[in-house]
Structures are given as structure tokens and as C-alpha cells.
Design an enzyme around this catalytic site. Structure first.
Site, PDB file in Angstrom:
ATOM      1  N   SER A 199       0.852  -1.192   0.000  1.00 37.88           N
ATOM      2  CA  SER A 199       0.000   0.000   0.000  1.00 37.88           C
ATOM      3  C   SER A 199       0.882   1.234   0.000  1.00 37.88           C
ATOM      4  CB  SER A 199      -0.916   0.048   1.239  1.00 37.88           C
ATOM      5  OG  SER A 199      -1.716  -1.097   1.348  1.00 37.88           O
ATOM      6  N   HIS A 221      -2.577  -1.787  -2.165  1.00 37.70           N
ATOM      7  CA  HIS A 221      -2.195  -2.612  -3.310  1.00 37.70           C
ATOM      8  C   HIS A 221      -2.318  -4.073  -2.889  1.00 37.70           C
ATOM      9  CE1 HIS A 221       0.953   0.818  -3.975  1.00 37.70           C
ATOM     10  NE2 HIS A 221      -0.251   1.186  -4.390  1.00 37.70           N
ATOM     11  N   GLU A 653      -2.717  -1.431  -7.532  1.00 32.21           N
ATOM     12  CA  GLU A 653      -3.651  -0.403  -7.114  1.00 32.21           C
ATOM     13  C   GLU A 653      -5.081  -0.920  -7.182  1.00 32.21           C
ATOM     14  OE1 GLU A 653      -4.575   3.709  -9.185  1.00 32.21           O
ATOM     15  OE2 GLU A 653      -2.786   3.791  -7.912  1.00 32.21           O
TER      16      GLU A 653
END
Length: 720
Positions: A199, A221, A653
Site C-alpha cells: 500500500s 495494493h 492499485e
């Protein structure tokens, strides 16, 4: 009872982000109403769900249980099949419901006592929050009862679900996937969907922004294909609270959350909250402090579904040592797993209290309960406070660094048995640092801001590693530290950074060496790399070649240090490593990369977005952004290319939101893979084109915004 009313949608004013190349200004649509709206949230007088054009439920409830009921109903409509499967697994009945593919998970959860502990934890909830959990489960059941044909026959047997099922799923996800996992305990290693969690997070103080408003980035992520990591976007409003954001499906609270006053985000951290103890077996027991101890033994069983639909009972003997439950590895060794936080049932309620806090002091009081077992947590609010916390239930250990505790710890001595955990104040944290920002991109907690405010020497060596920070993490620090007077537009542009930082660190040495190589192909490749702007844009013609070379230079995961001239150093954590130690070897690697790129993609100069495609259902658009270990802040992990040289995202993402705590709040974002995966949904592939263009949409909080965008209304009545 819920009923659904349809009407034509009004025109929706969306935020439009223009351009992909660095330096191109991002243009946003004007706010959908005049500024200076009151901070107070809309106070619903009836229960209803308003669905916008992207399948986002805006849930208005007259009280908290009503909102939770509507939230459960909405999640079931959008992800019902997957949620019921996850709840069935967490119940310890996956093998009974769906057969041998679920047997290992069933044994893992039963041996660790997850279903039984979930019942205990459910009973230990505060009465008010237990009512919310019951309401959430009731909403799931109500949707399934009212829409039976929309639920797959395979998962209907899980119904009805209960508040205890909600707790069991959260318990399994947090304590026995994130903190402990079967792959790590059994010695098999985590599969990619669990190992590659990541992330990005930023929080910026008012003094570093153009308008004097704090900014927050939420950007996890995770795998695009794993059910328990699938995110869901929603908006909950009652007279007492408002929450907008995203969380994993099946959870009743929004973990990536914001409202008109504050917001939080999470990133995966490397805290070691579980210990695997290697046991020395002897005489039917195990050695401990020089004596043979008998195992505690408990007899259990589970059912296993057969191919013909029948079930057979399977006995399960659960052995425990002083450390915890015991598992046998494939090589015959016995390992006991000890997991911190199994005495803390309040994770869900703590998150709820954090995201509905009325002040930073209230937020800190919730954090201090230490019920959330892991994660870096980043906070920002409209008063201008920002905070980073290396959060988690961290055992107090008498000796050893993190590498020791990540391995198989000797289980034959009490010197390694931990019994206490650290309070919040012992952990790395920073509030309102001089640098004006906090950040984390899954790096160790030593550079949460710049300049740094503490060092690893201030904390035990077992809390976090002093290992190289990824190039993505370094880029995160630099993007924040090198930019002042940030507007929301500039903030969004920085989030979209897909620069190949590794190229900046290596090409100045590689290109000159390659240009003097006698091989014409190597010279041509060097000229291609020299002309490259070092961005992973869809039209880049050198990015694929560089990626193949970097895999040889820095290893399969692009994380190796040995080939750099100057390796990473904690003294220079955001500017090392750099340089090429052996230019001749690097040129030979380029020669091999040329052949590999041609074999995989057909040519060394194939456009990045021609090979890297975002394909969901019938939508097929070019991709941009790359691997975090190459330095791309915006992350997509790509599959292996097929026979046509086409690859698609498998990780990266998922949810992204960028928030300005203005009056009223402004927020823009996307859910990469849409907000529903139920069969027949129109909200699975409806955002992927915007992802390709970095065309963020405005996130709708104010009632007038939602009314202007509503596609469908679902009034409901809820009686506990």
C-alpha cells in the site's frame, strides 16, 4: 423489508484528470455545489440506500444498527456469493460445504480455534456494537431471502449468517492470514496473493499545502483475484456519524475511511506478531527446559464433502504445546505457532471508534486499546493534525532481532517464550513532524517523515528490520519532501508517479558501457534506453526492455543489492543504492535482456501499454505504471505475458482516494476493478478505463451531490 425503486439518473458531474506525462497539470471539475457547506453531516429521517452510477451505496440510517443493516444488504447485493463463501470458510466448514480444496483451510482454522474463539469474541462485544454486528448479518440475510435467485446455489447452504460469523471472518482475516498464515507455519511460504501485499499512504499538514488544508492518500495494493482481499466502496450516514471509504468485503467497518472531519488509511507492516517454534519431539511429547512434556490433546472432527455430494466425518486430533497449537510439516518436523492478540476481541469496534472520533484525543484513546493486531495506520484531520503509527500487537522479547523471530525459533527453552506485549507508546510513531508530512509504502518505520525524528536505536531490534527500503518507499519520501504548497490537484499528480527510479540510479553507468560494446543490437538497445524518459507510461518504448534487464541485474523481485556500486545505507536511506558495480556484467545482462524481450514481446521497443493491458470483461485498455521495486509509486504487478505478449494486472492499485480536508471536504478516487463481482453486474469493469487514463472521479459525500447522481433507491425498514 427492502424494495428497490428505479429512475433515470441525473447528470453526474465528475472530476476529470487530464494527461499522463509528468509535469502535465491535472484539471478537476468544479465542485458540484458552492464551498463552505456546513461540516455537520446530513441527518437521515428514514432508512434508504441511494446507488450512484458506479454502484456505490450511499446508506442513510436513522441510527447505527439501521446503517449497519443497510451496509450488510448492500454488500450482499454487490458481493454476496464471495462473502458467503468467506463466512463458510471462517466457520470451519469449507471442507464440508465445498470439498477437498478447502480441507487445508478448515484444518488450519479448527486447529487454531478460530470458530470457537469467534463465538467467545462475539459474546465479549459491547452491547451496542454487538447490535451493529447482528444488524449487518441481518442485512446480508435479508438480501438473500428477498433475492434468492441472485445467490449461487453453491453458497446458499451458508445462510443464514450471524454476528458471530462476521466476527469469525474478521478474526480469520486479521489473525490467521495477516499475522499468522498456514504457508509460513507449514514452511511452504505464502502464495503470491498473500506475500505481495502492499500500500501507499500520505498525510500532509496544512503548513505544506497551498490552501492550508490537510491532505490524505489512501492507496492499498492487493491481489485483484483473491476474495478476502477484494475491496468495497461505501458511504454510511446516520445522525451521529458519517463514514466514506473502502474495506475488504465481509467486514462491517470501513478501514480506509474519511468524513468531513478526519480520515485514516492503512498499510501492511512487517511486525512479527506470530512466532513459529520448532519442537524437539521425544517419547510422545516434546522437550522443554530439559524435560519431556506431554502435549495437550483434544479430539475434534470435521466433515468432508465428496464428489457425489455426500459427506464423511474426518477425525482431527489437535495437539498443543506450551507455545500454542502444533502442526506437522511435510518433512516431519513439528512446529507450534503462538499468535499475539488472541485475547483481544475488539478490533472491529476499535476501528469503528477510530473512524468516528470527534477529536485526535478521541482517536488516540481508541488506538491505545491495541485491539488492531497489525498495520501501519496514518491519520489526518481538518484541524491539521497528522500522525503515523507502526501499530500492532507486538510481543515483548528478551533477545533476538527480527530475522531471528521471523524464522523457526527453538521451542525447547522457556527463554524464548514471550508472554507480554508492548503498549502503543513503545512503538514507532510520529505526530505533526517538522517535515510537514507522514508516509508509508510498506517500508520499515524508520523514515515515516523527512527529516527523520527517531532512529532504529530508539526501539528493540525485533520490532522491524533495518533492511533496504524499496525504491517505491524512497520515491514516496522524495515526492513528499521535495514538494511544498501542495494543492489537491498536485497531490493527485504526484500519486500518479510511475517513474523508474532504478533507471535513474543505473542507466548513467549502463548506457555508456553499452554504447561501446561491439554488438550492434546492444548499441541500439543503449540508444533506446538513452532516449527513454524513464517513465512507465503506456507509450514508452523502452520500459519493457528495462524491466527485463532489471530482473537480471537485481533479481526476480528487483530487490537485490549486490550489483549496485553503492548499496543501500541507513545513513542515506532515500538516495541509495545507486551505480553499477560491474558495467561489463551489466552489458552482458542487457544482451540477454534483448533476447528475453524479443521472445516475450516480439520486439525490444514494443510500447509498454500495447503489452500491458487492463482487461476486465469486454473492456481492454492500455496500462501504465510498474513494479514498486523498480521505483514506480503507482503500482501494478503484471502477469506473465501470453503467447501474444499480452499481460494483465494480478496485483496492485485497488482502491485509491485523495482527500482534502477543506470546508466541505473534497475527495477524488477510483476502485480499479469496480464495486461488484456478482454475476450479471454492470459495476465490475466500469472504472477500468478511468484507471487507464488516471481519470479520477469525485467521491460524493454531500446529500445534494448524491441526489444528483442517484441511479436507484432502496428504501428499507429495520427492526432488531
Amino acid at each position: 423489508m427492502l424494495r428497490v425503486l428505479h429512475r433515470a439518473a441525473s447528470a453526474l458531474v465528475m472530476a476529470t484528470v487530464i494527461g499522463l506525462a509528468p509535469g502535465v497539470a491535472f484539471a478537476l471539475a468544479e465542485p458540484t455545489s458552492t464551498p463552505q457547506a456546513p461540516i455537520a453531516a446530513y441527518k437521515p429521517r428514514s432508512n434508504e440506500i441511494l446507488w450512484d452510477g458506479y454502484g456505490v451505496p450511499h446508506i442513510y440510517g436513522v441510527d447505527a444498527p439501521s446503517a449497519f443493516y443497510g451496509y450488510g444488504w448492500a454488500q450482499a447485493r454487490s458481493h454476496g456469493d464471495n462473502i458467503l463463501r468467506l463466512y463458510g470458510e471462517a466457520r470451519g466448514k469449507g471442507a464440508e460445504y465445498w470439498g477437498p480444496d478447502y480441507e487445508q483451510t478448515t484444518v488450519w482454522l479448527l486447529t487454531n480455534g478460530v470458530p470457537e474463539r469467534a463465538q467467545q469474541w462475539y459474546a465479549q462485544q459491547s452491547p451496542d456494537f454487538r447490535a451493529n454486528l447482528d444488524a449487518f448479518a441481518a442485512g446480508i440475510n435479508a438480501y438473500a431471502q428477498q433475492n434468492p435467485d441472485d445467490i449461487s446455489p453453491e453458497v446458499r447452504q451458508v445462510l443464514p449468517v450471524s454476528g458471530a460469523d462476521v466476527v469469525a471472518h474478521a478474526h480469520r482475516l486479521m489473525n490467521f492470514l495477516y499475522v499468522a498464515s498456514p504457508g509460513r507455519t507449514l514452511g511452504e511460504g505464502d502464495p503470491p496473493d498473500l506475500a505481495d501485499q502492499g500500500s501507499n499512504s500520505w498525510a500532509v499538514a496544512p503548513g505544506k499545502t497551498a490552501n492550508g488544508n490537510a491532505l490524505l492518500l489512501q492507496n492499498p495494493h492487493l491481489s485483484w483475484t483473491t476474495d478476502y482481499f477484494t475491496y468495497y466502496e461505501a458511504h454510511l450516514v446516520t445522525p451521529d456519524f458519517e463514514i466514506y471509504g473502502a474495506t475488504q468485503i465481509g467486514l462491517p467497518v470501513i478501514r480506509f475511511a474519511f468524513n468531513q472531519r478526519m480520515g485514516i488509511t492503512n498499510t501492511v507492516n512487517g511486525m512479527v506478531g506470530a512466532t513459529n517454534y520448532r519442537l524437539t519431539l521425544q517419547d510422545g511429547g516434546y522437550l522443554y527446559d530439559g524435560q519431556v512434556r506431554p502435549f495437550e490433546r483434544r479430539q475434534a472432527s470435521y466433515r468432508l464433502r465428496q464428489a457425489d455430494g455426500s459427506t464423511v466425518d474426518k477425525p482431527l486430533e489437535i495437539r498443543s504445546s506450551v507455545h500454542g497449537p502444533v502442526f506437522e510439516r511435510a518433512d516431519g518436523t513439528a512446529v507450534a505457532v503462538r499468535v499475539a492478540g488472541l485475547d483481544r476481541p475488539g478490533m472491529l469496534e476499535q476501528y469503528f471508534d477510530m473512524i468516528t472520533a470527534h477529536s485526535f484525543d478521541d482517536y488516540e484513546a481508541a488506538m491505545a486499546r491495541m485491539q488492531v493486531p497489525t498495520f501501519n495506520i496514518v491519520y489526518a484531520d481538518r484541524e491539521g493534525t497528522i500522525n503515523y503509527s507502526f501499530n500492532g500487537v507486538a510481543p515483548k522479547r528478551a533477545e533476538g532481532d527480527i530475522a531471528f523471530w521471523q524464522g523457526n525459533v527453538p521451542g525447547d527453552s522457556s527463554r524464548y517464550l514471550w508472554t507480554e506485549t508492548h503498549p502503543l507508546d513503545d512503538l514507532p510513531r510520529v505526530t505533526n513532524p517538522p517535515g510537514g508530512f507522514v508516509q508509508n509504502s510498506n517500508d520499515p518505520p524508520w523514515t515515516p517523515t523527512w527529516p527523520v525524528t527517531y532512529t532504529p536505536r530508539d526501539h528493540p531490534s525485533y520490532l522491524a528490520p533495518q533492511t533496504p527500503h524499496s525504491l517505491r518507499a524512497q520515491q514516496s519520501v522524495r515526492l513528499m519532501s521535495e514538494n511544498d504548497d501542495l494543492t489537491l490537484e498536485r497531490f493527485m499528480a504526484l500519486q500518479f508517479s510511475h517513474r523508474a527510479v532504478m533507471a535513474d540510479r543505473t542507466l548513467p553507468d549502463l548506457i555508456p558501457a553499452a554504447l561501446i560494446d561491439p554488438d550492434p543490437e546492444v548499441q541500439a538497445a543503449a540508444r533506446l534506453l538513452a532516449a527513454w524518459d524513464r517513465e512507465f507510461t503506456s507509450d514508452s518504448r523502452a520500459a519493457l526492455l528495462f524491466e527485463e534487464w532489471a530482473r537480471l541485474f537485481a533479481g526476480q523481485n528487483f530487490a537485490g543489492q549486490a550489483a549496485f556500486a553503492t548499496p543501500w545505507s541507513l545513513d542515506k536511506p532515500v538516495s541509495t543504492p545507486y551505480g553499477v558495480r560491474d558495467p561489463k556484467a551489466a552489458v552482458d545482462q542487457l544482451r540477454t535482456a534483448i533476447a528475453n524481450t524479443k521472445r516475450k514481446y516480439g520486439a525490444i521497443d514494443r510500447p509498454f501499454g500495447d503489452a500491458s493491458r487492463m482487461i476486465l470483461n469486454d473492456v481492454n485498455v492500455p496500462g501504465a505504471a510498474g513494479y514498486g521495486n523498480l521505483g514506480s509509486f503507482r503500482v501494478f504487478t503484471w502477469s506473465d505475458p501470453d503467447e501474444n505478449g499480452i499481460r494483465t494486472p494480478v496485483h496492485g492499485e485497488t482502491w485509491v482516494a485523495m482527500i482534502e480536508f477543506s470546508t466541505p471536504v473534497r475527495a477524488y478516487g477510483l476502485m480499479s476493478y469496480g464495486n461488484s463481482r456478482q454475476p450479471g453486474t454492470t459495476h465490475y469493469s466500469d472504472q477500468i478505463e478511468r484507471v487507464s487514463r488516471a481519470d479520477f472521479r469525485e467521491l460524493l459525500l454531500r446529500r445534494e451531490q448524491v441526489e444528483a447522481a442517484v441511479q436507484e433507491r432502496t428504501p428499507f425498514n429495520f427492526k432488531p
